[in-house]
Structures are given as C-alpha cells and as structure tokens.
Motif scaffolding. Structure first.
Motif, short mmCIF file in Angstrom:
data_model
loop_
_atom_site.label_atom_id
_atom_site.label_comp_id
_atom_site.label_asym_id
_atom_site.label_seq_id
_atom_site.Cartn_x
_atom_site.Cartn_y
_atom_site.Cartn_z
N THR A 92 13.62 127.29 43.69
CA THR A 92 12.94 126.05 43.32
C THR A 92 12.68 125.27 44.60
N VAL A 99 23.44 122.41 44.00
CA VAL A 99 22.49 123.46 44.35
C VAL A 99 22.69 123.85 45.80
N THR A 140 18.59 127.05 45.05
CA THR A 140 18.94 127.87 43.89
C THR A 140 20.18 127.30 43.24
N GLY A 141 20.40 127.73 41.98
CA GLY A 141 21.60 127.30 41.27
C GLY A 141 22.79 128.14 41.65
N PRO A 142 23.92 127.91 40.99
CA PRO A 142 25.15 128.65 41.30
C PRO A 142 24.99 130.16 41.22
N LEU A 148 16.05 127.04 39.56
CA LEU A 148 16.55 126.10 38.56
C LEU A 148 15.61 126.03 37.38
N GLU A 169 16.23 120.85 34.93
CA GLU A 169 17.28 120.65 35.92
C GLU A 169 16.69 120.38 37.30
N ALA A 170 15.58 121.02 37.63
CA ALA A 170 14.93 120.81 38.92
C ALA A 170 14.46 119.36 39.05
N VAL A 187 17.41 117.15 39.76
CA VAL A 187 17.84 117.25 41.16
C VAL A 187 16.92 116.40 42.04
#
Length: 818
Positions: free
Chosen positions: A746, A771, A792-794, A799, A803-804, A807
């Motif tokens: 993302t 992130v 990137t996520g976990p 994302l 969620e993006a 953030v």
C-alpha cells in the motif's frame, strides 16, 4: 538662477507683476524640474517679502517674521502648490495691527486664486501646537524665514528640532501609525493605475515622513536613489499641474499621455513605469527605516533592564543560525561572521530563502554586501541555488518583502535577466491589481498555498513565477513566455523533462479557465483537446493549481466559486481520460556493488554500517540531468523494527537536512544468509556548519536502535531550548493513499512542509499504526517534502482499503500535532 526683480521686470510688486513673472517662468520650456521649483519659490519669496515689508511699515508691527513651512519651506513649489505660511510674532503687537498685517499678506494671495494654508502664532504657540498635532510638527520641521525677524524664525526652528528629537520615542510611533493608516486608505502608488502622487504609499508624503525620521537622529533612510525618486515624483506632479491647470495629485488615466509627453517620455506606460520605480524606491526605504526605528526603540526600552541583570555590562546581540552563512540578529536575517560572499555565489539565494522561511526581513546591510561582493552564478545554476530559489518562493507571503529587498539592490535582474522587461510594467486591465512583476511574485505566493495538491511543488512555484514573463515582449505573451520560460528553466538547472513541463505550463496557463468558461464540457472533443495539450496527469494537476494561483493573484474579480467549479469539472474529465496512461509502479532499483557490500557487513556485525560520499557513488550524472543536492549517505541495517524513525531522528539530531532518500529491503544471496537487510540511500546536507563524522553518526544510530538514546526526547529538548521560528504559515500536511499504485504494498503519500525531524515523526506514526515500511521514496523540493511509503501489514501483504485510509489519517493527525 538669480531672483526676478519684480520692480524692474514686472512694473511693480503687486499681484499683477508677480502673476506675469510667474506665468513667464512656468512657460519657459528650457526650465523644468528642481530648477523651476526653486526659481518659483524664490520668485514667490521676493513677492511675499515685498508684501510683508510694506504691510509692516504701514501697520507699525515690530517683532514679526513671515515663515514658509511644508513643501514651500523646502523650496519644492509646484505650479499649483499651496502656499503654507506662518506669520510669527513675539506677542507684543496690538492684536488689531497684527490682524491688519496678516490681511495685507493673505488677501493678495487669495486675489490671485492661489491656495493658502496660513496661521498666526507666537513661537510658544507654534511649539505647543506642534506638540499637539503631528501634521503641524512635520510642516514646521521645514520652516524657512522669508522676511522679517530672521533671528526669531531661526530660534523657532532650532527649538522645534530639539523638541522633535527629545520627543522622538513618543512621536515616531505616532508618525508610523499615520503612514500606515494613509497607506490603507490610499493604496500603494507602485501598483495603482490612477495613483495619488502625494498620499499613496510610496508617494511624496512618505518621502516627507522619511525626512522627519532622519531629523530625529534616531534612524535614517537608505539614501541611495531616494533623492532621485523624490525628484521624479515632483517632476510628474509639476507636469500634471501644467497639463490640467489644476492643483491635483491624482494621475488620472485620461491625462497620462499628455503628462508623459510633457516629460519627454514615449507613452503613458513609460510614465507609469517611471512613477512606479520611484514609488518602489520610497516604499522600500520606508520599510527599512520603520524597521530600524522599531528596532532602536525596542532596544532602548529593553536596555535598562538588561544592564541591571548583567551588572551594567552592554548585552551582546543574540545571533541565531538560520542557514550556512546566515544568522538572525535583532529580528533580521544578517550574514554570519564566517560568511564569504565572494566565495559563495549561492549565498544571496540561501540568505533570502532562510529569511523568508523564518519570517524575518533580510537586512539592508546584508543585501548590499551580497550585491557588491557576490560573483554571478554559473549557468546552469548549481542544484543548491535552484533549491534555494524554490524554498524562497515556497515561503508564501514572507517571500514578498525578501524579494523586494533583493530587487532593490539589483540582485533579481542579475539572477534572472529576463525579469527586467516585466519590472514595474503596468497592466491596464482593471481586473489586475498588480504590476506584471508583482503579479508574478503574488502568483508564487498563492501557489505556495497549493503545494500539497501537486507531486512537483518546485515546478508549480517556478511556473507561477514565470507564467506572465512574456508580457514584456510583443505578440501573444503566452507564446513569447514559453520560449523565455524554457530558457530560464534551463538556466536555473532543471533537466530537459522538467524544463519542458514548465514551458508547457507557461504556454497554456490560460487553457483551463478559457476552456471551462467558453467551451461545452459535455463534448468529448473539448476534453480530448485539453488532454492532448497537457499529456500527463502530473502536468494536469500542476496546470490546475497554476490556474487557481494565477487567478487569485490577479484580483478579486478574476476567480469565483463558479469559475472554480467549472475548472474542477474540466480537470476531472481530463484526468479520467488520462488515468490509463500512468505506469503501474516503478521498476525496482538495482542493488549496487557497494550497497551489497554494506549489507553483507551489516549482517556480519549485526549492526548498522555507514558510508559517506561527497559525490554520487558509481558513475557520474546522466547527460542533461541536474546535479543532486547534498552528499550521499549509505546505511545498511539488519531488518528490525523502528529503523526509519531511528535513522531519521539521528540525522535530525545532527542537523542534517534530508534532500532525498530511498529505503528498500534487500534480500542477499542464499549463501550469505537468509535475513533481509534494509538499505537506506540518503542525500543529506548540513543545515549549517560542517558534516558530522560517519563514526559519530553510527555510534548514535546504534544507541537509537538499542533504545539507549531516546531520539524523540532529545529532539523535544532541543526544540524547547531553541524554539524554531514559525515564520511561514505553511499549508497543512496532506496524507493520502495512492490507489492502484502497487500490487505488492500500500502506498502512503505524504506532502508536508519540510522541518527537522519530519521523517522521524512519519516513521513513528507508521510504526504506531502497526505497519512496516518496506520501501520509501523521499524528495525534498525547496521547503516541501513529497514522500511515498510502500507499507505492508503484519503478514507482509497490502493493507485493506479501509485500514489504509485509517493509517493515512493517523499519520496526518500526527504531523498536524507534531
């Protein structure tokens, strides 16, 4: 010229004799300017002296003097000027005789139809009235005896000057406020199509105020060009009086051609340019002078308290570094003691940018020193010079005063020779508020507020500065401007692609508003025609911002919500047509041999490895590309949390400005090791002073990564101890999610005002949002940071859209409050 003998030349000393001699003097084509004004004053002196002498003998009044004040006292008598006269007496005369004496002088003046401002006072009354009315005080500062008791008149003048100097700390602020109120009512002479030569800011009233300040001995105006500017304004007023036959100070449109002809000028535009040049000189001198007055008064009020604290010692002025070779002292940007203008051709732009960004004026002494000592910039300009110009333009409103200071000493036309053709050039369209040159600067000011909307704020600011540069040439100014803008952009160091974009923006700066207001937006051919011209989404967003900045800088009638909505609708349609033309994502950068070596060393030592280069590593610059700003700093760190905020924070602690940065994860060959290494390629420059040693940077970075150095706290402590001047009210940061910019991550785009610790705060905000930044592209263009973070996520995936957005909002909130 010797004074005219009224008895022999005119047949007597009466009104008819004076009137005939006056008429002949004003009709002499060979006499004009200061010579004619002085001759008219002497002629008037002789006539009034004869009237006074005869009246004094008839009335028997003793102990009296006739005194010229104001412009007449200075000998600046224009054809239709008022006669400002004071009948000064010692108070012993019979009131009836004194009144008869006054009538014997005033009535002949009125009989000739001359305007008269008169008063009858004793010296004590004159001093008392001057103390109560500052306008009376200003007139009496120029008091000059015409006839009678010269000793009494001289004594009054001496006493008035002493009063003025003793009362200067109280009276000068009053005079300054009077000048400001008049400027608000009358406007700025240098921009008005029908200026009032006397009352407008930069006119004859301000010239008089500057003489009064000088007479106070508290401060003085910069004198270079000031006398010539005053003469130009007086010469114009003389021609206006003779042309109209009226006592007017307003240079009306219908009279400008005749006034120009009377002055031997080509046309009305040449007249206005001459008047504007003079007004600009007076206005700049007034700015410098009132700033000095305020500085002196502030220092005087603070000095007793400081000396008490310091035990009677004179306090040293505080010098706060602003940039390399530039410090702030007494509320002005001045040159540092270590500055060497003769060896540093970028220093004028660096000083100007630092002053504007800090919201302080550039000192007169500094500008003059720079103008006298600095060598010309090489062509094309070095990268730092281009960046400093962009930083200056991006400062917004504070850039105007700094630009005017550079222009007053000839530095702007030295940097940009094409500027001379638009300098003080009038615009006879009533929609325009400003002259061409000031309109261009105002457009850059307006563009500075729109930099968050574009990916290349540097191109926007320079295009705004140049968009009307062709108005100094014949033909279509957009066509001529395209050629000039292309030359100027190449001169200041932009590469071929950026130069082409700037030239396109200048050539078509009217395209969007003219199309939106005159064409059918429902017609696909209309949208296609605009798309064919702009070519790319990036150019379209720049042209949209330039269109708005240009209109807002033109005047209140040039932009409206309706026009804005039409232009926005057109831009939306064109953007839709161009949306499929952009690349999906850039090709991954190739890992250089040195980067791979540093990555291997970072894995072996389990810690950060640094390399600092004064020039780009590997091959030189590609042909036609501008050189980068700063030096290259390579850092390799085994992949771990908080690398970005830690590295950025350490650089901020060492006062390193990040001009560009590239962060990416590098996977080494399997035989080396399975771990990922983060490689950061920074382009940094010292805010001032020398660069720190790489060993010191590495030591602090190790401590930042293991937690023994609290970078955030250290930065906060430094900011508290040395608060950063908030000179520029920058546009708020803007953080967005770039849709469909990458399939692997993302992309969070950040556009904000560059500041110490900015990347540190962004990195912390991303970490706090949970992130990871797998790569980043950081650019600092002037004072604007334009950054893209691939996060990137976990689980290492992009994302989800919601969620993006969260953030992006969290990062923006952190930057707004940071």
């Amino acid at each position: 010229m010797t004074s005219v003998d009224l008895t022999t030349e005119t047949g007597g000393s009466g009104p008819s004799g004076y009137a005939a001699a006056r008429l002949r003097l004003l009709q002499e084509e060979t006499r004009s300017g200061p010579s004619r004004r002085a001759a008219l004053a002497r002629l008037t002196d002789d006539w009034l002296a004869a009237l006074f002498t005869a009246a004094k003998e008839d009335t028997g009044v003793r102990g009296a003097a006739l005194v010229a004040v104001g412009g007449y006292g200075r000998g600046e008598l224009s054809p239709r000027s008022d006669l400002d006269l004071l009948l000064l007496h010692d108070g012993d005369a019979d009131p009836g005789a004194l009144a008869a004496l006054a009538d014997r002088i005033w009535y002949p003046v009125w009989d000739l139809g001359l305007a008269l401002d008169h008063s009858v006072r004793t010296p004590a009354e004159a001093r008392r009235t001057a103390g109560e009315d500052i306008k009376v005080q200003l007139g009496l500062l120029d008091a000059r005896a015409v006839a009678g008791d010269l000793g009494m008149a001289a004594g009054l003048r001496t006493a008035l000057l002493a009063d003025w100097r003793n009362q200067a700390p109280r009276r000068l602020p009053e005079l300054g406020e009077l000048c400001r109120e008049r400027a608000e009512r009358q406007g700025e002479l240098q921009f008005l199509l029908e200026p009032d030569l006397k009352e407008s800011r930069g006119g004859l009233r301000d010239a008089t105020a500057l003489r009064a300040v000088a007479a106070s001995w508290l401060a003085d105006a910069p004198r270079e060009g000031l006398a010539e500017a005053g003469r130009a304004l007086l010469d114009t007023r003389d021609a206006l009086h003779l042309t109209t036959g009226r006592a007017t100070d307003r240079l009306a449109l219908q009279e400008q051609d005749q006034v120009a002809q009377a002055l031997g000028l080509l046309d009305a535009d040449a007249l206005l340019r001459q008047v504007y040049e003079a007004a600009r000189t007076v206005s700049y001198a007034a700015d410098v002078t009132w700033r000095e007055v305020n500085r002196v008064l502030k220092a005087r009020s603070a000095r007793p308290r400081l000396r008490a604290i310091l035990g009677g010692r004179r306090p040293e002025p505080e010098r706060t570094p602003l940039a390399e070779g530039v410090v702030e002292m007494d509320g002005e940007a001045v040159l540092a003691r270590s500055a060497r203008p003769e060896r540093d051709p970028v220093l004028p732009l660096r000083a100007a940018a630092a002053a504007a960004q800090s919201g302080v004026p550039l000192s007169l002494h500094a500008v003059r020193h720079l103008a006298a000592a600095t060598k010309p910039l090489p062509v094309p300009w070095p990268a730092e010079a281009r960046e400093q110009l962009v930083t200056l333009l991006g400062a917004g409103e504070p850039a105007v005063a700094v630009w005017e200071a550079l222009e007053a000493e000839g530095l702007i036309t030295r940097l940009l020779p094409d500027w001379e053709r638009v300098r003080c050039r009038p615009q006879r369209n009533p929609v325009h508020t400003w002259t061409v040159d000031r309109h261009l600067v105002e457009a850059a000011v307006r563009a500075a507020a729109l930099t968050r909307r574009v990916g290349r704020p540097d191109l926007l600011l320079v295009a705004a500065l140049l968009h009307d540069i062709g108005k100094g040439w014949p033909g279509d100014h957009s066509v001529a401007g395209e050629t000039i803008a292309r030359d100027v952009a190449a001169r200041i160091g932009f590469d071929r692609q950026d130069t082409g974009v700037i030239a396109t923006l200048v050539r078509h700066h009217l395209l969007l508003v003219e199309t939106a207001t005159r064409r059918d937006l429902e017609d696909p051919a209309t949208v296609r025609a605009v798309a064919d011209v702009v070519g790319t989404p990036g150019t379209l967003e720049l042209l949209h911002a330039l269109t708005e900045a240009d209109a807002l800088a033109t005047g209140p009638a040039a932009w409206s919500a309706w026009r804005g909505s039409l232009v926005a609708d057109l831009v939306k349609r064109v953007a839709g047509l161009l949306s499929g033309q952009g690349p999906d994502e850039p090709e991954p950068a190739v890992t250089s041999a040195e980067q791979e070596r540093l990555a291997v060393e970072a894995l072996r030592t389990r810690g950060p490895v640094l390399a600092l280069h004064a020039a780009p590593a590997g091959t030189g610059q590609a042909d036609g590309e501008p050189e980068p700003v700063g030096v290259e700093l390579l850092i390799a760190v085994p992949d771990q949390p908080s690398v970005l905020p830690a590295v950025a924070g350490v650089l901020a602690l060492h006062r390193l400005t990040v001009r560009a940065a590239d962060l990416r994860a590098v996977e080494l060959p399997r035989e080396v090791g399975p771990e990922t290494v983060l490689v950061l390629n920074w382009r940094v420059a010292a805010a001032y002073g020398s660069l720190p040693q790489a060993a010191r940077l590495r030591s602090d970075l190790v401590r930042a990564l293991d937690g023994s150095l609290d970078v955030t706290a250290r930065l906060a402590e430094r900011d508290a101890a040395y608060p950063r001047r908030r000179g520029v009210k920058a546009p708020p940061p803007r953080v967005t999610v770039a849709p469909a910019a990458s399939r692997l991550a993302t992309v969070i785009e950040v556009r904000a005002q560059d500041a110490p610790g900015l990347l540190h705060r962004i990195g912390h905000a991303l970490e706090s949002a949970g992130v990871s930044a797998r790569s980043a592209r950081v650019s600092t263009l002037g004072a604007n940071a334009v950054d893209a973070f691939y996060v990137t996520g976990p689980g290492g995936a992009p994302l989800p859209p919601e969620e993006a957005v969260d953030v992006a909002r969290a990062v923006e909130a952190a930057l707004r409050t940071g």
